[in-house]
Design a protein around this motif. Structure first.
Motif, short mmCIF file in Angstrom:
data_model
loop_
_atom_site.label_atom_id
_atom_site.label_comp_id
_atom_site.label_asym_id
_atom_site.label_seq_id
_atom_site.Cartn_x
_atom_site.Cartn_y
_atom_site.Cartn_z
N ASN A 403 0.84 -1.20 0.00
CA ASN A 403 0.00 0.00 0.00
C ASN A 403 0.87 1.25 0.00
O ASN A 403 1.99 1.24 0.53
CB ASN A 403 -0.91 0.02 1.24
N THR A 407 -2.19 3.49 -3.85
CA THR A 407 -3.45 3.12 -3.21
C THR A 407 -4.35 4.34 -3.04
O THR A 407 -5.58 4.28 -3.30
CB THR A 407 -3.18 2.48 -1.84
N GLN A 411 -8.29 5.78 -5.24
CA GLN A 411 -9.57 6.00 -4.56
C GLN A 411 -10.25 7.27 -5.06
O GLN A 411 -9.61 8.20 -5.54
CB GLN A 411 -9.33 6.10 -3.05
N ASP A 419 -12.89 8.68 6.44
CA ASP A 419 -12.42 7.55 5.63
C ASP A 419 -11.08 7.86 4.98
O ASP A 419 -10.20 7.00 4.90
CB ASP A 419 -13.45 7.22 4.55
N GLU A 422 -8.43 7.60 7.59
CA GLU A 422 -8.14 6.20 7.90
C GLU A 422 -7.31 5.57 6.80
O GLU A 422 -6.38 4.79 7.06
CB GLU A 422 -9.44 5.44 8.09
N LEU A 423 -7.65 5.90 5.55
CA LEU A 423 -6.91 5.34 4.42
C LEU A 423 -5.46 5.83 4.41
O LEU A 423 -4.53 5.05 4.17
CB LEU A 423 -7.61 5.74 3.11
N ALA A 425 -3.76 6.80 7.02
CA ALA A 425 -3.09 6.18 8.16
C ALA A 425 -2.68 4.75 7.85
O ALA A 425 -1.64 4.27 8.32
CB ALA A 425 -4.00 6.21 9.39
N SER A 426 -3.48 4.07 7.02
CA SER A 426 -3.15 2.68 6.69
C SER A 426 -2.02 2.58 5.67
O SER A 426 -1.37 1.54 5.56
CB SER A 426 -4.39 1.97 6.13
N CYS A 427 -1.79 3.66 4.95
CA CYS A 427 -0.74 3.65 3.91
C CYS A 427 0.60 4.22 4.42
O CYS A 427 1.67 3.79 3.97
CB CYS A 427 -1.19 4.45 2.69
N GLN A 429 3.66 4.59 6.74
CA GLN A 429 4.35 3.67 7.64
C GLN A 429 5.39 4.41 8.48
O GLN A 429 6.03 5.36 8.02
CB GLN A 429 5.05 2.57 6.83
N SER A 437 8.46 9.24 8.67
CA SER A 437 7.47 8.31 8.15
C SER A 437 7.65 8.15 6.65
O SER A 437 8.30 8.98 5.99
CB SER A 437 6.05 8.82 8.45
N THR A 468 -1.08 13.87 8.24
CA THR A 468 0.15 13.40 8.87
C THR A 468 0.80 14.46 9.77
O THR A 468 1.69 14.13 10.55
CB THR A 468 1.18 12.99 7.81
#
Length: 533
Positions: A403, A407, A411, A419, A422-423, A425-427, A429, A437, A468
């Motif tokens: 991701n 990614t 979208q 959303d 959240e997306l 945050a999931s991508c 790292q 990061s 971020t």
């Protein structure tokens, strides 16, 4: 004072200052290992080659051309003729006829063809002296060969008298001997008459003795004159212009000719050092790649904000560990770039786009290292890998790449804020470095340039900055030589661009083209970073 070497670039229509004298010396110091190796190898090769060869000895015989040397009053014509003939005999001395005769007569261990390579004939300047030299591995044979060649040259020259001339010489010599005996007898008689005159008392006796004395004197005078004429005849026959005489025979040489192995090896090493130094300077001068900061500055008209030493681009993790865990010279170089890059943008969250000509310029490694030193300063840093063609930032921190930016770009933009957060945050790292990061490349879109040029990229970047809370965003891009992604991103985002130039790799033409594109699209350059190998 600095002296510059100028090179002309037609695409720019101007000259570019390439190197200073100081930089020439720095270049030679950098390549000292190459020069030292070439010096050692050249000297060793010369020594080995000379060690395999037998020593040679040189023997010389001196031949005089013309008989004027023995004449007390030589004429200028005789001298000039002798000097000119010497040049001819220098050529004749190395002809096959002379060498073949010398080889057969002397029973040499070489044939005429081999002897030709050993012999040399030269004329002493402004004289009629011919020097015949032979260089051979055996000193005795060398002297024998030189003397025999001179002997055969004389034998085939007009030096020896013809039979008629010899008969004339013999006749004149015989007449001279007879006349000399006659003169001797007359002188004895003359002495006796002089003694009788001293004791004569009679006038008549004295007069008779005087008459005899005058007759003897006349005979002696005539005989002496005749002897002189005969002598001149002999001299004229023997002392001719076209005659050869050995002035000094060749002796057996006692020491090898030329320089010894050690001096020649040292000379070879010196030549190797000079040649390798010239090669280094010439290859640098003829190179069409950027090698020094002022070259990049002259081409892009923006300052170089730092020079980063990266010795091995194939081991980026080791380089980054060095940056993160030590106060090395490379770390200080990154800190200098950090200071010069961020100072104009204090108080603002600003993405920086990094571009380079090719994939192997060290751009991704440099971005990772810069991110580390900025994060160590207490600023939150986000690295974004927008290089969909060869993403590599995730490998430098041992993170997955499933991701990432791809990614998010896949979208729809009508997602609600929760959303989207959240997306993101999931991508995004977290790396092992505090405050640093990474947003990896993720799945590549089918048309990356089209996506980068749309509003999707700009709106997602704005949301990423907010989500971020990053102070600094550093974006990696695809190389300019393979795709247009970097240009599209720079124009679409209107964010400052940092150009990565690798010393000795990035060609001048690439920066000249980049400069034209930057001016055409109005792209803002934040500076240049030079990667040294």
């Amino acid at each position: 004072m600095l002296w510059y070497d100028l090179k002309y670039y037609p695409s720019q229509g101007s000259y570019l200052a390439i190197m200073t004298i100081n930089e020439y010396f720095q270049l030679l110091r950098q390549k000292l290992w190459f020069i030292s190796t070439a010096t050692l190898v050249t000297g060793s090769l010369v020594f080995l080659v000379l060690s395999q060869k037998s020593p040679t000895y040189r023997a010389e015989v001196i031949v005089s051309i013309g008989g004027y040397i023995q004449s007390p009053n030589p004429t200028s014509l005789d001298i000039r003729a002798g000097v000119e003939l010497a040049q001819t005999y220098a050529v004749l001395a190395t002809t096959n006829e002379i060498l073949d005769a010398a080889t057969q007569e002397g029973h040499f261990p070489v044939n005429a063809e081999e002897l030709h390579d050993l012999v040399e004939a030269r004329v002493v300047p402004a004289t009629s002296l011919l020097v015949i030299s032979v260089t051979y591995t055996d000193p005795e044979w060398a002297s024998e060969m030189a003397n025999m060649i001179a002997t055969q040259l004389i034998a085939r020259s007009p030096t020896n008298l013809t039979p008629i001339q010899q008969a004339q010489v013999d006749l004149a010599s015989s007449e001279i001997r007879e006349l000399s005996l006659l003169v001797g007898t007359a002188r004895d008689q003359l002495n006796q008459i002089e003694e009788e005159l001293s004791h004569a008392a009679d006038a008549q006796e004295t007069e008779a003795l005087r008459e005899r004395q005058n007759v003897l004197i006349t005979q002696i005078t005539l005989a002496s004159s005749t002897i002189a004429q005969y002598s001149n005849t002999i001299v004229s026959l023997q002392e001719r212009t076209n005659s050869l005489t050995i002035v000094e025979r060749a002796t057996v040489p006692t020491s090898p000719s030329g320089f010894g192995r050690l001096p020649l090896s040292i000379l070879g090493a010196i030549v190797g050092a000079i040649a390798s130094g010239v090669f280094v300077l010439l290859s640098d001068y003829l190179s069409n790649t950027v090698r020094r900061p002022h070259e990049a500055t002259a081409l892009l008209e923006v300052p170089v904000i730092g020079v980063i030493p990266i010795k091995n681009l194939n081991r980026p993790i080791k380089h980054l560990d060095l940056i993160a865990n030590s106060a090395s010279a490379a770390t200080e170089s990154y800190r200098a770039v950090r200071a010069k890059l961020l100072f104009p943008y204090q108080g603002r969250t600003n993405p920086f786009l990094f571009v380079s000509h090719s994939e192997n310029d060290g751009k991704s490694v440099m971005i990772a290292g810069l991110g580390i030193v900025i994060a160590q300063a207490g600023l939150r840093v986000l690295l974004i890998d927008a290089n969909f063609h060869q993403p590599s930032l995730h490998t430098m921190f041992n993170l997955p790449a499933e991701n990432g930016l791809g990614t998010l770009l896949a979208q729809e933009l009508d997602l609600d804020e929760a959303d989207r957060a959240e997306l993101v945050a999931s991508c995004v790292q977290v790396t092992p470095i505090a405050n640093l990061s990474l947003l990896a490349a993720g799945p590549a879109p089918a048309d990356s340039a089209g996506v980068f040029g749309s509003q999707v990229m700009a709106r997602w970047l704005q949301f990423i900055e907010t989500a971020t809370k990053a102070h600094i965003i550093l974006m990696d891009t695809s190389p300019l030589s393979s795709t247009s992604d970097a240009f599209v991103l720079a124009v679409g985002l209107q964010t400052p661009v940092v150009v990565i130039v690798r010393s000795g790799t990035t060609p001048y033409e690439a920066l000249i083209d980049l400069r034209a594109q930057i001016k055409h699209f109005g792209i803002t350059l934040a500076g240049i970073v030079l990667i040294n190998r």
